[in-house]
Scaffold this motif. Structure first.
Motif, PDB file in Angstrom:
ATOM      1  N   PRO A   1       0.819  -1.226   0.000  1.00 48.88           N
ATOM      2  CA  PRO A   1       0.000   0.000   0.000  1.00 48.88           C
ATOM      3  C   PRO A   1       0.848   1.269   0.000  1.00 48.88           C
ATOM      4  O   PRO A   1       0.461   2.287  -0.582  1.00 48.88           O
ATOM      5  CB  PRO A   1      -0.804  -0.101   1.305  1.00 48.88           C
ATOM      6  CG  PRO A   1      -0.762  -1.539   1.697  1.00 48.88           C
ATOM      7  CD  PRO A   1       0.537  -2.075   1.173  1.00 48.88           C
ATOM      8  N   GLN A   2       2.047   1.221   0.637  1.00 49.76           N
ATOM      9  CA  GLN A   2       2.917   2.401   0.650  1.00 49.76           C
ATOM     10  C   GLN A   2       3.484   2.672  -0.745  1.00 49.76           C
ATOM     11  O   GLN A   2       3.544   3.818  -1.180  1.00 49.76           O
ATOM     12  CB  GLN A   2       4.054   2.200   1.666  1.00 49.76           C
ATOM     13  CG  GLN A   2       5.004   3.386   1.759  1.00 49.76           C
ATOM     14  CD  GLN A   2       4.316   4.629   2.290  1.00 49.76           C
ATOM     15  OE1 GLN A   2       3.980   4.722   3.447  1.00 49.76           O
ATOM     16  NE2 GLN A   2       4.075   5.607   1.407  1.00 49.76           N
TER      17      GLN A   2
ATOM     18  N   LYS B   1       0.656   4.056  -2.834  1.00 49.24           N
ATOM     19  CA  LYS B   1       0.357   5.437  -2.469  1.00 49.24           C
ATOM     20  C   LYS B   1       1.409   6.398  -3.021  1.00 49.24           C
ATOM     21  O   LYS B   1       1.079   7.456  -3.546  1.00 49.24           O
ATOM     22  CB  LYS B   1       0.285   5.567  -0.945  1.00 49.24           C
ATOM     23  CG  LYS B   1      -0.196   6.946  -0.474  1.00 49.24           C
ATOM     24  CD  LYS B   1      -0.221   7.029   1.047  1.00 49.24           C
ATOM     25  CE  LYS B   1      -0.653   8.413   1.498  1.00 49.24           C
ATOM     26  NZ  LYS B   1      -2.071   8.481   1.816  1.00 49.24           N
TER      27      LYS B   1
ATOM     28  N   ASP C   1       3.068  11.977  -3.753  1.00 44.83           N
ATOM     29  CA  ASP C   1       3.343  12.736  -2.529  1.00 44.83           C
ATOM     30  C   ASP C   1       4.270  11.897  -1.660  1.00 44.83           C
ATOM     31  O   ASP C   1       3.841  10.962  -0.988  1.00 44.83           O
ATOM     32  CB  ASP C   1       2.017  13.004  -1.805  1.00 44.83           C
ATOM     33  CG  ASP C   1       2.233  13.631  -0.432  1.00 44.83           C
ATOM     34  OD1 ASP C   1       3.368  14.060  -0.135  1.00 44.83           O
ATOM     35  OD2 ASP C   1       1.259  13.691   0.341  1.00 44.83           O
ATOM     36  N   THR C   2       5.568  12.216  -1.712  1.00 48.47           N
ATOM     37  CA  THR C   2       6.531  11.434  -0.939  1.00 48.47           C
ATOM     38  C   THR C   2       7.299  12.317   0.049  1.00 48.47           C
ATOM     39  O   THR C   2       8.288  11.876   0.630  1.00 48.47           O
ATOM     40  CB  THR C   2       7.565  10.741  -1.868  1.00 48.47           C
ATOM     41  OG1 THR C   2       8.340  11.755  -2.517  1.00 48.47           O
ATOM     42  CG2 THR C   2       6.885   9.860  -2.903  1.00 48.47           C
ATOM     43  N   SER C   3       6.804  13.564   0.244  1.00 43.10           N
ATOM     44  CA  SER C   3       7.566  14.486   1.092  1.00 43.10           C
ATOM     45  C   SER C   3       7.681  13.979   2.534  1.00 43.10           C
ATOM     46  O   SER C   3       8.672  14.233   3.202  1.00 43.10           O
ATOM     47  CB  SER C   3       6.912  15.870   1.075  1.00 43.10           C
ATOM     48  OG  SER C   3       5.620  15.802   1.632  1.00 43.10           O
ATOM     49  N   GLY C   4       6.678  13.239   3.013  1.00 45.66           N
ATOM     50  CA  GLY C   4       6.725  12.745   4.390  1.00 45.66           C
ATOM     51  C   GLY C   4       7.551  11.487   4.567  1.00 45.66           C
ATOM     52  O   GLY C   4       7.798  11.058   5.698  1.00 45.66           O
ATOM     53  N   LEU C   5       7.957  10.872   3.449  1.00 42.30           N
ATOM     54  CA  LEU C   5       8.751   9.645   3.538  1.00 42.30           C
ATOM     55  C   LEU C   5      10.208   9.974   3.834  1.00 42.30           C
ATOM     56  O   LEU C   5      10.784  10.847   3.190  1.00 42.30           O
ATOM     57  CB  LEU C   5       8.676   8.846   2.230  1.00 42.30           C
ATOM     58  CG  LEU C   5       7.346   8.192   1.871  1.00 42.30           C
ATOM     59  CD1 LEU C   5       7.457   7.497   0.508  1.00 42.30           C
ATOM     60  CD2 LEU C   5       6.954   7.180   2.928  1.00 42.30           C
ATOM     61  N   SER C   6      10.792   9.262   4.795  1.00 44.63           N
ATOM     62  CA  SER C   6      12.200   9.464   5.118  1.00 44.63           C
ATOM     63  C   SER C   6      13.050   8.643   4.151  1.00 44.63           C
ATOM     64  O   SER C   6      12.954   7.415   4.110  1.00 44.63           O
ATOM     65  CB  SER C   6      12.473   9.028   6.557  1.00 44.63           C
ATOM     66  OG  SER C   6      13.862   8.844   6.759  1.00 44.63           O
TER      67      SER C   6
ATOM     68  N   ASN D   1      14.088   4.572   4.443  1.00 38.51           N
ATOM     69  CA  ASN D   1      13.798   3.621   3.371  1.00 38.51           C
ATOM     70  C   ASN D   1      15.054   3.007   2.768  1.00 38.51           C
ATOM     71  O   ASN D   1      15.046   1.844   2.374  1.00 38.51           O
ATOM     72  CB  ASN D   1      12.894   4.265   2.314  1.00 38.51           C
ATOM     73  CG  ASN D   1      11.444   4.264   2.752  1.00 38.51           C
ATOM     74  OD1 ASN D   1      10.755   3.249   2.650  1.00 38.51           O
ATOM     75  ND2 ASN D   1      10.974   5.372   3.298  1.00 38.51           N
TER      76      ASN D   1
ATOM     77  N   LYS E   1      10.391   7.920  -4.142  1.00 36.33           N
ATOM     78  CA  LYS E   1      10.911   9.008  -3.297  1.00 36.33           C
ATOM     79  C   LYS E   1      11.945   9.832  -4.061  1.00 36.33           C
ATOM     80  O   LYS E   1      11.952  11.069  -3.985  1.00 36.33           O
ATOM     81  CB  LYS E   1      11.523   8.408  -2.019  1.00 36.33           C
ATOM     82  CG  LYS E   1      12.248   9.386  -1.125  1.00 36.33           C
ATOM     83  CD  LYS E   1      11.320  10.405  -0.499  1.00 36.33           C
ATOM     84  CE  LYS E   1      12.086  11.413   0.344  1.00 36.33           C
ATOM     85  NZ  LYS E   1      11.207  12.478   0.844  1.00 36.33           N
TER      86      LYS E   1
END
Lengths: 82, 82
Positions: free
Chosen positions: B19-20, B23, B29-34, B38, B78
């Protein structure tokens, strides 16, 4: 040799989500995080912890107990700043 | 009983990031992903795959080989949509 690869993988799997937890709480930007993925991962870590407890495997208990706290904090940040 | 908990945990750990990945690619929208988290997780999965190959453990090889593809796609998203 194999055993060290396993140990490093186990430790890294526990600490690797710390930067994500830090980023979520410090930036409050969690829109890109998938709640479903993080809830499923929380369930995964909980099941590994349960498995570790059932077979009394301390490395599994320690690694997944620590990961549980970190993943819980990511889920909490996602729920708070959605 | 323990063995089923282990199997479910193993399978869930492989599919939980789907799901990640979905998404990240669909929302861009990957700004919140570190990225660091990852990349560290990618290294973790790679080490587990290497460990599985070294000890010829097929469940480990299959689970981490699949996870590697999913996590690689999250890292790619990302890097593309940062």
């Amino acid at each position: 040799m194999e055993i060290y690869v396993g140990y490093v993988a186990g430790m890294l799997g526990t600490v690797c989500w710390m930067p994500q937890a830090w980023k979520a709480w410090s930036s409050r930007d969690t829109s890109g995080l998938s709640l479903i993925a993080n809830l499923l991962f929380l369930l995964t870590v909980t099941l590994w912890l349960l498995y570790g407890l059932l077979v009394t495997d301390w490395p599994l208990i320690f690694a997944n107990g620590s990961a549980l706290v970190i993943v819980l904090s990511i889920v909490a940040a996602k729920l708070k700043y959605k």
